[in-house]
Enzyme design. Structure first.
Site, short mmCIF file in Angstrom:
data_model
loop_
_atom_site.label_atom_id
_atom_site.label_comp_id
_atom_site.label_asym_id
_atom_site.label_seq_id
_atom_site.Cartn_x
_atom_site.Cartn_y
_atom_site.Cartn_z
N ASN A 9 -48.23 29.56 -50.26
CA ASN A 9 -47.15 30.04 -49.48
C ASN A 9 -45.62 29.13 -49.54
OD1 ASN A 9 -45.87 28.77 -46.60
ND2 ASN A 9 -47.92 26.84 -46.86
N LYS A 11 -42.88 27.95 -48.37
CA LYS A 11 -42.71 27.62 -47.27
C LYS A 11 -41.06 27.54 -47.08
CE LYS A 11 -45.51 24.30 -49.03
NZ LYS A 11 -46.67 22.67 -49.48
N HIS A 94 -50.75 24.44 -40.61
CA HIS A 94 -50.37 24.28 -41.94
C HIS A 94 -49.94 22.65 -41.87
CE1 HIS A 94 -48.36 22.87 -45.42
NE2 HIS A 94 -49.02 23.69 -45.72
N GLU A 96 -48.03 20.62 -42.52
CA GLU A 96 -46.19 20.18 -41.98
C GLU A 96 -46.18 20.71 -40.79
OE1 GLU A 96 -45.19 22.51 -45.74
OE2 GLU A 96 -45.58 21.33 -46.49
N GLU A 166 -57.24 21.84 -46.88
CA GLU A 166 -56.07 21.25 -47.92
C GLU A 166 -55.36 19.66 -47.48
OE1 GLU A 166 -52.41 24.61 -48.51
OE2 GLU A 166 -52.13 23.69 -46.73
N GLY A 172 -47.69 19.53 -53.08
CA GLY A 172 -46.64 18.82 -52.91
C GLY A 172 -46.77 17.65 -54.02
N SER A 213 -51.40 21.14 -54.88
CA SER A 213 -51.19 20.56 -56.15
C SER A 213 -52.04 21.95 -56.99
CB SER A 213 -50.94 19.36 -56.72
OG SER A 213 -50.88 18.76 -55.90
P1 13P Z 1 -48.63 22.42 -53.55
O1 13P Z 1 -49.33 24.18 -53.89
O2 13P Z 1 -47.16 22.61 -53.82
O3 13P Z 1 -48.94 21.68 -53.44
O4 13P Z 1 -48.29 23.19 -51.63
C1 13P Z 1 -49.97 23.28 -50.83
C2 13P Z 1 -49.41 24.42 -49.74
O5 13P Z 1 -49.16 22.93 -48.79
C3 13P Z 1 -49.22 25.69 -49.60
O6 13P Z 1 -50.18 25.80 -48.44
#
Ligand code: 13P
Length: 254
Positions: A9, A11, A94, A96, A166, A172, A213
């Site tokens: 992903n 983003k 997601h 976010e 997640e 992150g 992560s």
């Molecule tokens: P990270 O791998 O950067 O922690 O992000 C995870 C994520 O949100 C994947 O959708």
């Protein structure tokens, strides 16, 4: 047998040119690991050129969101029909998008249903906040998100769905959930809820990813867990070497 699925992903990272250049370099590296399903989810504006590079290849394309209406006066939104032919997968729910776009469980359910109607495969993301985790409410909360997201979806349609667990506190932050903990939530709150709703066969066939992560040095731990069928990866999927190592680790362990 559930095929392992690793999705990157991206983003809001990488321009169109950077995305195209990246997949050109990534493709030959990922080609050998054919027992793993490999997916990249670039930003919307890069989907068409990335899909052109990857069409018919070993690497599939996913979108990061989709609208829940077919068309209409919805400025800024991308309809499911607009993604047809470009992507096989679409990330829905997601954390976010839930946070910054205010998406509710009901929106996510509508998005999953319309995606399926258009032949797109939803990767439905669920996960709890740090507050919920610390209050010991993870299983109840995640189970509730799973139930809400799947409302009205048939057992047959479940074959096209992937769920990604997640934990928000692990995204992150570099603070990943331990492989044991992730497996416990995935097997109980996610697969267990799907078992309650649809029975053993559907639950046993459902692919569930861990996300948060995930890095080359912890990938093998996650992949050796029995209920974790892949990963939804942010940061590490933006780097050629890391993405390759993740897929390689999954191909070896599974
Ligand atoms: P990270 O791998 O950067 O922690 O992000 C995870 C994520 O949100 C994947 O959708």
């Amino acid at each position: 047998m559930r095929q392992t699925i690793i999705a990157g992903n991206w983003k809001m990272y990488k321009t169109v040119a950077e995305s195209v250049d990246f997949v050109r370099q990534l493709l030959p590296r990922l080609e050998p690991f054919s027992n793993v399903e490999r997916v990249v989810c670039p930003t919307f504006v890069a989907l068409a050129p990335v899909a052109d590079v990857l069409r018919g290849s070993a690497v599939k394309v996913g979108a990061q969101n989709v609208a829940f209406n077919k068309e209409g006066a919805y400025t800024s939104q991308i309809a499911p029909g607009m993604l047809q032919g470009l992507v096989e997968y679409v990330i829905i729910g997601h954390s976010e998008a839930r946070k910054y776009l205010g998406e509710t469980d009901e929106d996510i359910n509508k998005k999953a249903k319309i995606a399926l109607e258009y032949g797109l495969k939803p990767i439905i993301a669920v996960g709890e906040s740090l507050e919920t985790y610390e209050a010991g409410q993870t299983a109840a909360f995640v189970g509730g998100q799973v139930r809400a997201a799947l409302s009205g979806i048939s057992a047959e349609q479940m074959a096209s769905i992937v769920i990604a667990y997640e934990p928000i506190w692990a995204i992150g932050t570099g603070k990943n959930a331990s492989a044991d903990l992730a497996n416990q939530i995935i097997s109980g709150a996610v697969r267990g809820t799907v078992r309650d709703l649809y029975g053993d066969a559907v639950a046993g066939a459902l692919r569930i990813q861990y996300g948060g992560s995930v890095k080359p040095d912890n990938m093998a731990d996650y992949m050796s867990q029995p209920d974790i069928d892949g990963a939804l990866v942010g940061g590490a999927s933006l780097k050629l070497d890391d993405f390759t190592k993740l897929v390689e680790a999954a191909a070896q362990v599974k």
